[in-house]
Motif scaffolding. Structure first.
Motif, PDB file in Angstrom:
ATOM      1  N   LEU A  77       0.785  -1.226  -0.072  1.00 36.62           N
ATOM      2  CA  LEU A  77      -0.141   0.066   0.056  1.00 36.62           C
ATOM      3  C   LEU A  77       1.002   1.212  -0.040  1.00 36.62           C
ATOM      4  O   LEU A  77       0.352   2.320  -0.474  1.00 36.62           O
ATOM      5  N   ILE A  78       1.976   1.101   0.627  1.00 39.87           N
ATOM      6  CA  ILE A  78       2.860   2.212   0.604  1.00 39.87           C
ATOM      7  C   ILE A  78       3.759   2.578  -0.296  1.00 39.87           C
ATOM      8  O   ILE A  78       3.922   3.689  -0.885  1.00 39.87           O
ATOM      9  N   VAL A  79       4.302   1.394  -1.250  1.00 39.64           N
ATOM     10  CA  VAL A  79       5.357   1.684  -2.289  1.00 39.64           C
ATOM     11  C   VAL A  79       4.821   2.026  -3.423  1.00 39.64           C
ATOM     12  O   VAL A  79       5.175   2.720  -4.240  1.00 39.64           O
ATOM     13  N   GLY A  80       3.449   1.802  -3.718  1.00 40.35           N
ATOM     14  CA  GLY A  80       2.835   2.432  -4.793  1.00 40.35           C
ATOM     15  C   GLY A  80       2.714   4.100  -4.839  1.00 40.35           C
ATOM     16  O   GLY A  80       3.517   4.510  -5.709  1.00 40.35           O
ATOM     17  N   PRO A  81       2.145   4.602  -4.000  1.00 40.13           N
ATOM     18  CA  PRO A  81       2.387   6.045  -3.866  1.00 40.13           C
ATOM     19  C   PRO A  81       3.772   6.666  -3.734  1.00 40.13           C
ATOM     20  O   PRO A  81       4.174   7.661  -4.337  1.00 40.13           O
ATOM     21  N   LEU A  82       4.541   5.929  -3.127  1.00 40.63           N
ATOM     22  CA  LEU A  82       6.087   6.369  -3.054  1.00 40.63           C
ATOM     23  C   LEU A  82       6.717   6.506  -4.436  1.00 40.63           C
ATOM     24  O   LEU A  82       7.472   7.065  -4.846  1.00 40.63           O
ATOM     25  N   CYS A  83       6.277   5.347  -5.237  1.00 42.50           N
ATOM     26  CA  CYS A  83       6.566   5.371  -6.558  1.00 42.50           C
ATOM     27  C   CYS A  83       6.341   6.763  -7.405  1.00 42.50           C
ATOM     28  O   CYS A  83       6.831   7.345  -8.121  1.00 42.50           O
ATOM     29  N   ASP A  84       4.977   7.098  -6.999  1.00 41.00           N
ATOM     30  CA  ASP A  84       4.485   8.456  -7.565  1.00 41.00           C
ATOM     31  C   ASP A  84       5.457   9.457  -7.207  1.00 41.00           C
ATOM     32  O   ASP A  84       5.426  10.336  -7.990  1.00 41.00           O
ATOM     33  N   ARG A  85       5.753   9.663  -5.925  1.00 41.20           N
ATOM     34  CA  ARG A  85       6.301  10.737  -5.379  1.00 41.20           C
ATOM     35  C   ARG A  85       7.978  10.781  -5.728  1.00 41.20           C
ATOM     36  O   ARG A  85       8.618  11.581  -6.275  1.00 41.20           O
ATOM     37  N   TYR A  86       8.669   9.664  -5.465  1.00 41.48           N
ATOM     38  CA  TYR A  86      10.238   9.429  -5.751  1.00 41.48           C
ATOM     39  C   TYR A  86      10.275   8.664  -6.955  1.00 41.48           C
ATOM     40  O   TYR A  86      11.732   8.871  -7.122  1.00 41.48           O
ATOM     41  N   GLY A  87       9.766   7.983  -7.576  1.00 39.42           N
ATOM     42  CA  GLY A  87      10.039   7.214  -8.770  1.00 39.42           C
ATOM     43  C   GLY A  87      10.188   5.881  -8.309  1.00 39.42           C
ATOM     44  O   GLY A  87      10.695   5.762  -7.197  1.00 39.42           O
ATOM     45  N   PRO A  88      10.138   4.919  -9.273  1.00 44.83           N
ATOM     46  CA  PRO A  88      10.208   3.722  -9.161  1.00 44.83           C
ATOM     47  C   PRO A  88      11.789   3.282  -8.887  1.00 44.83           C
ATOM     48  O   PRO A  88      12.400   2.288  -8.105  1.00 44.83           O
ATOM     49  N   ARG A  89      12.622   3.780  -9.255  1.00 42.29           N
ATOM     50  CA  ARG A  89      14.296   3.691  -9.274  1.00 42.29           C
ATOM     51  C   ARG A  89      14.416   3.847  -7.790  1.00 42.29           C
ATOM     52  O   ARG A  89      15.068   2.742  -7.295  1.00 42.29           O
ATOM     53  N   ARG A  90      14.335   5.030  -7.184  1.00 41.37           N
ATOM     54  CA  ARG A  90      14.866   5.000  -5.796  1.00 41.37           C
ATOM     55  C   ARG A  90      13.912   4.134  -4.812  1.00 41.37           C
ATOM     56  O   ARG A  90      14.706   3.672  -4.097  1.00 41.37           O
TER      57      ARG A  90
END
Length: 447
Positions: A77-90
């Motif tokens: 649930l957390i990493v999906g929005p984190l990808c939106d914010r910081y990008g999938p690479r980081r």
């Protein structure tokens, strides 16, 4: 994060290419997912040894299996929005580095309590799937995104099968060097942790967030807005309000949830029910996971082909058919009375299971492009909710056969959720325009 469809998205998959950012993301994402999946279930085929060393009861083993998948719900649930914010690479690099810590911790465990604790934490790396699907969704156009998502996830998922077959062989090789089994299984479990750290370095070196570059660079140049933490929050909230997300949450629980539940219990099931050796049981169990090498991709490829003629509704019907097949196959597996029939039944429902996973994420990118991270994260979490529910069902059941039978009934009924996924005419029109645009771009590129 809204990632607009643009000519820079790949309209074809050049499988043997590593020269474009799209194909580097494709290959690195499935490799990273493979390594994470390998590490996630590395302990499962060694559980008969671990059970004897720690004197584990049936309930304690069930608790370990539940712990292995429970925390993934939250992290997905957390990493999906984190990808939106910081990008999938980081996001991927961070998950690989932090996830290696509990992998090493499992190898160092000295009691049931410490083993359970690290198995709980190790479940976080199961969220790697969401990042893989996010990254390929950003990189590929609508005409091939289903295939890209299914292939990358399927090849990554095969890490679960590889670990079932390879971990007993790694242990055997270590023992042949003169190491005692009690130390040997611990040394064997260090291998996936080291692989995770190597993969983190490679992911950072060879990938970028989108065809246009990293999100941080694009924000700095003003090409995409910098809205801070608001991006992740809005993505999640918007996804929560979409009923289609929750329908696929349930269907993914019925397919991927069953898949990881089977990964956790099937090797021990073959040892306990049919008296197979650890190595033979591992090979039988590994065949289930290795179906992902082609089956998940096949589910996505067929979904893409059906969509050409039947549109988005055709993708939903295809998912329905696969989940029905999975449920019926589970019922057969639960009644198998010989090793041969059990393996045939397992491969039959396993084929439908992996293909249904691919068909689910072939549909996911079309749910809401403005909340891709939130959508991918919630649906991905559904898989682990299904696995946790199956784990509790295992605890409440008299034996594994009863658990599998009830699971087969539940999966079959859940197929109705796939049929419930429908789209407005406006939504279909918009997606058809994007699809045709991708087809035109591909034709121009070929021409």
């Amino acid at each position: 994060m809204t990632i607009p469809n643009s000519p820079s998205k790949a309209t074809s998959i050049k499988l043997f290419s590593f020269s474009t950012p799209q194909m580097r993301a494709f290959h690195m994402s499935w490799v990273a997912f493979f390594v994470c999946f390998f590490a996630w279930f590395a302990a499962a085929p060694l559980m008969p040894l671990i059970k004897n060393e720690f004197g584990l009861s049936k309930d304690q083993i069930a608790n370990i299996n539940i712990a292995a998948v429970a925390v993934t719900i939250l992290i997905r649930l957390i990493v999906g929005p984190l990808c939106d914010r910081y990008g999938p690479r980081r996001t991927y690099v961070g998950l690989l580095i932090l996830g290696a810590i509990p992998v090493f911790g499992v190898a160092a465990s000295q009691s049931y309590g410490s083993f359970l604790f690290f198995r709980l934490l190790i479940g976080a790396i199961g969220a790697s799937f969401v990042i893989t699907q996010y990254h390929t969704s950003v990189m590929f156009a609508p005409n091939v995104v289903g295939t890209a998502n299914a292939a990358s996830a399927g090849w990554g998922n095969s890490g679960g099968g590889a670990t079932q077959a390879l971990m007993p062989l790694i242990l055997t090789a270590i023992v042949l060097l003169g190491v005692e089994q009690a130390l040997g299984w611990r040394l064997a479990l260090l291998v996936p942790g080291v692989l995770m750290l190597i993969t983190a370095w490679a992911y950072w070196k060879f990938t970028q967030d989108s065809p246009a570059g990293d999100f941080s660079t694009l924000r700095a140049s003003g090409l995409i807005p910098d809205t801070g933490k608001k991006v992740a929050r809005e993505s999640f909230v918007r996804a929560c309000k979409n009923y289609r997300v929750w329908m696929l949450f349930l269907t993914y629980g019925a397919c991927f949830g069953v898949e990881i539940f089977i990964h956790n219990i099937v090797a021990s099931y073959y040892v306990d029910s049919f008296g197979l050796s650890l190595k033979t049981a591992g090979l039988a169990a590994g065949s289930f996971g290795l179906l992902a090498l082609f089956a998940r991709a096949l589910g996505g490829i067929v979904s893409d082909r059906i969509a050409r003629a039947k549109g988005l509704d055709g993708r939903s019907v295809w998912l329905f058919v696969l989940i029905v097949g999975e449920g019926l196959g589970l019922l057969w597996f639960s009644h198998a009375q010989s090793v041969a029939l059990a393996v045939i039944a397992m491969l039959s429902f396993g084929l439908c299971t992996h293909m249904a996973c691919g068909a689910t994420y072939a549909l996911t990118p079309f749910i809401d492009r403005k909340a891709l991270g939130g959508v991918a994260g919630i649906i991905g979490a559904g898989g682990n909710v299904g696995a946790v529910a199956a784990g509790f069902l295992m605890k409440a059941s008299a034996n594994t056969q009863d658990c599998l039978f009830i699971l087969g009934i539940v999966v079959t009924l859940t197929s109705l959720c796939a049929i419930a996924v429908r789209f407005s005419q406006e939504h279909k029109t918009q997606e058809e325009e994007l699809y045709q645009q991708a087809v035109r771009e591909r034709s121009l590129a070929v021409g």
